[in-house]
Design a protein around this motif. Structure first.
Motif, PDB file in Angstrom:
ATOM      1  N   ALA A 164       8.041   2.922   2.478  1.00  0.00           N
ATOM      2  CA  ALA A 164       6.630   2.728   2.132  1.00  0.00           C
ATOM      3  C   ALA A 164       6.084   1.628   3.025  1.00  0.00           C
ATOM      4  O   ALA A 164       6.739   0.614   3.230  1.00  0.00           O
ATOM      5  CB  ALA A 164       6.485   2.337   0.671  1.00  0.00           C
ATOM      6  N   GLU A 165       4.896   1.844   3.550  1.00  0.00           N
ATOM      7  CA  GLU A 165       4.289   0.807   4.380  1.00  0.00           C
ATOM      8  C   GLU A 165       2.776   0.845   4.280  1.00  0.00           C
ATOM      9  O   GLU A 165       2.182   1.871   3.958  1.00  0.00           O
ATOM     10  CB  GLU A 165       4.735   0.923   5.842  1.00  0.00           C
ATOM     11  CG  GLU A 165       4.164   2.103   6.583  1.00  0.00           C
ATOM     12  CD  GLU A 165       4.478   2.065   8.080  1.00  0.00           C
ATOM     13  OE1 GLU A 165       5.040   1.077   8.583  1.00  0.00           O
ATOM     14  OE2 GLU A 165       4.141   3.056   8.761  1.00  0.00           O
ATOM     15  N   THR A 166       2.196  -0.316   4.548  1.00  0.00           N
ATOM     16  CA  THR A 166       0.747  -0.368   4.703  1.00  0.00           C
ATOM     17  C   THR A 166       0.460  -0.547   6.175  1.00  0.00           C
ATOM     18  O   THR A 166       1.180  -1.238   6.886  1.00  0.00           O
ATOM     19  CB  THR A 166       0.094  -1.545   3.958  1.00  0.00           C
ATOM     20  OG1 THR A 166       0.658  -2.758   4.442  1.00  0.00           O
ATOM     21  CG2 THR A 166       0.284  -1.459   2.477  1.00  0.00           C
ATOM     22  N   ARG A 204       1.048   4.295   2.885  1.00  0.00           N
ATOM     23  CA  ARG A 204       1.711   5.585   3.061  1.00  0.00           C
ATOM     24  C   ARG A 204       3.193   5.502   2.737  1.00  0.00           C
ATOM     25  O   ARG A 204       3.813   4.449   2.785  1.00  0.00           O
ATOM     26  CB  ARG A 204       1.495   6.116   4.456  1.00  0.00           C
ATOM     27  CG  ARG A 204       2.242   5.374   5.536  1.00  0.00           C
ATOM     28  CD  ARG A 204       2.057   6.111   6.838  1.00  0.00           C
ATOM     29  NE  ARG A 204       2.839   5.507   7.911  1.00  0.00           N
ATOM     30  CZ  ARG A 204       2.754   5.891   9.165  1.00  0.00           C
ATOM     31  NH1 ARG A 204       1.950   6.862   9.522  1.00  0.00           N
ATOM     32  NH2 ARG A 204       3.500   5.316  10.082  1.00  0.00           N
ATOM     33  N   SER A 205       3.733   6.675   2.428  1.00  0.00           N
ATOM     34  CA  SER A 205       5.151   6.778   2.130  1.00  0.00           C
ATOM     35  C   SER A 205       5.634   8.108   2.695  1.00  0.00           C
ATOM     36  O   SER A 205       4.957   8.705   3.532  1.00  0.00           O
ATOM     37  CB  SER A 205       5.350   6.673   0.616  1.00  0.00           C
ATOM     38  OG  SER A 205       6.722   6.712   0.312  1.00  0.00           O
ATOM     39  N   SER A 222       8.723   8.225  -2.187  1.00  0.00           N
ATOM     40  CA  SER A 222       9.483   6.993  -2.449  1.00  0.00           C
ATOM     41  C   SER A 222       8.588   5.767  -2.515  1.00  0.00           C
ATOM     42  O   SER A 222       8.724   4.822  -1.744  1.00  0.00           O
ATOM     43  CB  SER A 222      10.538   6.817  -1.364  1.00  0.00           C
ATOM     44  OG  SER A 222       9.913   6.846  -0.098  1.00  0.00           O
ATOM     45  N   ILE A 223       7.675   5.764  -3.452  1.00  0.00           N
ATOM     46  CA  ILE A 223       6.845   4.589  -3.710  1.00  0.00           C
ATOM     47  C   ILE A 223       6.402   4.682  -5.164  1.00  0.00           C
ATOM     48  O   ILE A 223       6.133   5.779  -5.661  1.00  0.00           O
ATOM     49  CB  ILE A 223       5.643   4.529  -2.722  1.00  0.00           C
ATOM     50  CG1 ILE A 223       4.827   3.252  -2.926  1.00  0.00           C
ATOM     51  CG2 ILE A 223       4.772   5.760  -2.817  1.00  0.00           C
ATOM     52  CD1 ILE A 223       3.780   3.023  -1.824  1.00  0.00           C
ATOM     53  N   ASP A 261       5.501  -0.995  -6.281  1.00  0.00           N
ATOM     54  CA  ASP A 261       4.950  -1.131  -4.933  1.00  0.00           C
ATOM     55  C   ASP A 261       3.423  -1.146  -4.948  1.00  0.00           C
ATOM     56  O   ASP A 261       2.791  -1.169  -3.900  1.00  0.00           O
ATOM     57  CB  ASP A 261       5.448   0.031  -4.059  1.00  0.00           C
ATOM     58  CG  ASP A 261       6.958   0.138  -4.087  1.00  0.00           C
ATOM     59  OD1 ASP A 261       7.618  -0.841  -3.696  1.00  0.00           O
ATOM     60  OD2 ASP A 261       7.485   1.184  -4.544  1.00  0.00           O
ATOM     61  N   GLN A 313       9.069   5.516  -7.518  1.00  0.00           N
ATOM     62  CA  GLN A 313       8.899   6.873  -7.013  1.00  0.00           C
ATOM     63  C   GLN A 313       7.917   7.642  -7.887  1.00  0.00           C
ATOM     64  O   GLN A 313       7.657   7.273  -9.018  1.00  0.00           O
ATOM     65  CB  GLN A 313      10.257   7.587  -7.039  1.00  0.00           C
ATOM     66  CG  GLN A 313      10.937   7.504  -8.393  1.00  0.00           C
ATOM     67  CD  GLN A 313      12.386   7.965  -8.359  1.00  0.00           C
ATOM     68  OE1 GLN A 313      12.664   9.088  -7.955  1.00  0.00           O
ATOM     69  NE2 GLN A 313      13.306   7.111  -8.778  1.00  0.00           N
ATOM     70  N   VAL A 348       6.916  -3.228   0.249  1.00  0.00           N
ATOM     71  CA  VAL A 348       6.154  -2.414   1.196  1.00  0.00           C
ATOM     72  C   VAL A 348       5.993  -3.195   2.494  1.00  0.00           C
ATOM     73  O   VAL A 348       5.530  -4.337   2.487  1.00  0.00           O
ATOM     74  CB  VAL A 348       4.766  -2.065   0.609  1.00  0.00           C
ATOM     75  CG1 VAL A 348       3.965  -1.220   1.583  1.00  0.00           C
ATOM     76  CG2 VAL A 348       4.919  -1.361  -0.734  1.00  0.00           C
TER      77      VAL A 348
END
Ligand code: PLP
Length: 392
Positions: A14-16, A254-255, A287-288, A292, A321, A372
């Motif tokens: 997961a990232e921003t 997004r994930s 997977s978030i 998160d 999740q 994240v």
């Protein structure tokens, strides 16, 4: 030897993605709405965007002051070499203010107790503190009420004459700025002017007076005074209920899909089986989760963007999740899932998520969890910045 931690870099679960160019655009757009100086509110890790990168971006794009709520936030900025004026506004009266006074951070004071605490630290280190007196003009949150204002002002004047503080600002905060016609807006402006008149009559001469937040910056010009405190609008969501000014979204969350499965009609999904498939369909695991920052309470309404389509979240969002129902879309493991983004492609926005969760965009943005990872898109516009002009 056992080595913990991956050796092969793989995409984060997961990232921003923080678009600094959008933040620069929003800063310039907002600065153009006023003759006042802009104070960029970078509290709460710049509304979850990462305070250092955001601070450099807003200062380059025209903000001149910074606003935070705590000593730790202010000192973090000084520690990385930020020299712009900083106002910090939430403290207990008995904190040790010496480090922030030494670091030339302005402090808000809303009570005589706060003034006494600040002055005690200032006396100890022999450096006068820059103070902004806060009036409660109707929000009934921080600030001194009409009843307590005279005492606060006269104490401040005495401490100023004693060389322990300098009253650099007088300020307040609006309760209903996103509805400029709300009668409390005019009422608070009136009360603020009265508080200012009283402060000046007592001998104070504040260099900066300030009342406006993002919504008032856009919709209430009479509230601008010397400084405007822009928070949420820097980060994209339009603060006014009845109009937009062209702010750009600054954060994508997004994930990825990490599992897919084909299931028959009548399949109960996730804890409590709140969701049951109505026909044969493909479920995908993303997977978030709520740890998160994906709000659990939005589960029954929220949608995510997968393979160019909006897909409903199926059942309860779990801590780490959730499951989405993608129907017959050919989704594969590894596919990107946009929880929210700019909205340009049709994906949900942070403002939509706020609606699904019954909250405001601020809470969604500041709720992104520590797991994240954060990636930055650089400022790319060719516009000349203030700093470049000065250095030219
Ligand atoms: C957070 C905050 C702001 C920023 O408000 P926005 O509505 O996000 O622009 C301004 N002033 C004070 C006192 C705040 O606490």
């Amino acid at each position: 030897m056992i080595k913990y931690g991956g050796t092969e870099p793989s995409p984060p679960l997961a990232e921003t993605i923080v678009d600094l160019d959008a933040i620069a655009h929003n800063t310039r757009l907002l600065a153009a709405q006023t003759n006042a100086t802009m104070l960029a509110v970078v509290k709460a890790n710049a509304f979850g965007h990462g305070v250092q990168a955001v601070t450099r971006t807003v200062l380059d794009a025209g903000a001149q002051w910074l606003g935070v709520t705590s000593r730790a936030e202010a000192l973090e900025l000084r520690d990385v070499g930020i020299t712009a004026p900083i106002l910090s506004w939430l403290h207990a009266p008995d904190e040790d203010f010496a480090p922030v006074i030494t670091a030339d951070v302005d402090l808000s004071a809303a009570s005589v107790d706060h003034l006494v605490g600040i002055a005690a630290s200032a006396r100890r280190i022999g450096i006068p503190a820059n103070v902004h007196l806060k009036a409660d003009t109707g929000l009934s949150r921080g600030g001194a009420t009409d009843r307590n204002w005279p005492e606060l002002v006269s104490q401040a004047r005495s401490l100023e004459q004693a060389g322990l503080i300098r009253v650099r600002g007088v300020w307040s905060h609006l309760a209903n700025a996103e509805q400029p016609d709300h009668p409390s807006v005019a009422g608070q402006i009136h009360e603020f002017k009265r508080a200012l008149t009283f402060a000046r009559a007592t001998g104070l001469s504040p260099e900066v007076t300030h009342l406006a937040n993002s919504a008032a910056l856009i919709g209430v010009p009479e509230a601008h005074f010397d400084l405007v405190r822009a928070g949420i609008a820097l980060y994209g969501p339009e603060p006014m209920t009845d109009r937009t000014v062209g702010l750009r979204a600054t954060m994508t969350l997004r994930s990825r899909v990490i599992l897919t499965k084909r299931v028959p009609a009548g399949t109960g999904v996730s804890y409590g089986h709140d969701y049951t498939t109505s026909h044969e369909t493909t479920l995908v695991l993303v997977s978030i989760g709520f740890a998160d920052g994906v709000p659990r309470c939005a589960g029954s309404r929220a949608e995510v963007w997968i393979r160019g389509r909006r897909c409903p979240i199926a059942g309860r969002i779990a801590m780490d999740q959730f499951v989405a129902d993608v129907g017959d879309l050919p989704v594969r493991t590894g596919d990107e899932v946009l929880v929210f983004g700019t909205g340009e492609r049709g994906e949900p926005t942070v403002t939509e998520w706020a609606g699904w969760a019954g909250t405001n965009p601020h809470e969604i943005l500041t709720g992104i969890g520590a797991r994240v990872s954060r990636r930055y898109l650089p400022v790319r516009s060719g516009q000349t910045t203030e700093r470049e002009r000065v250095n030219a």
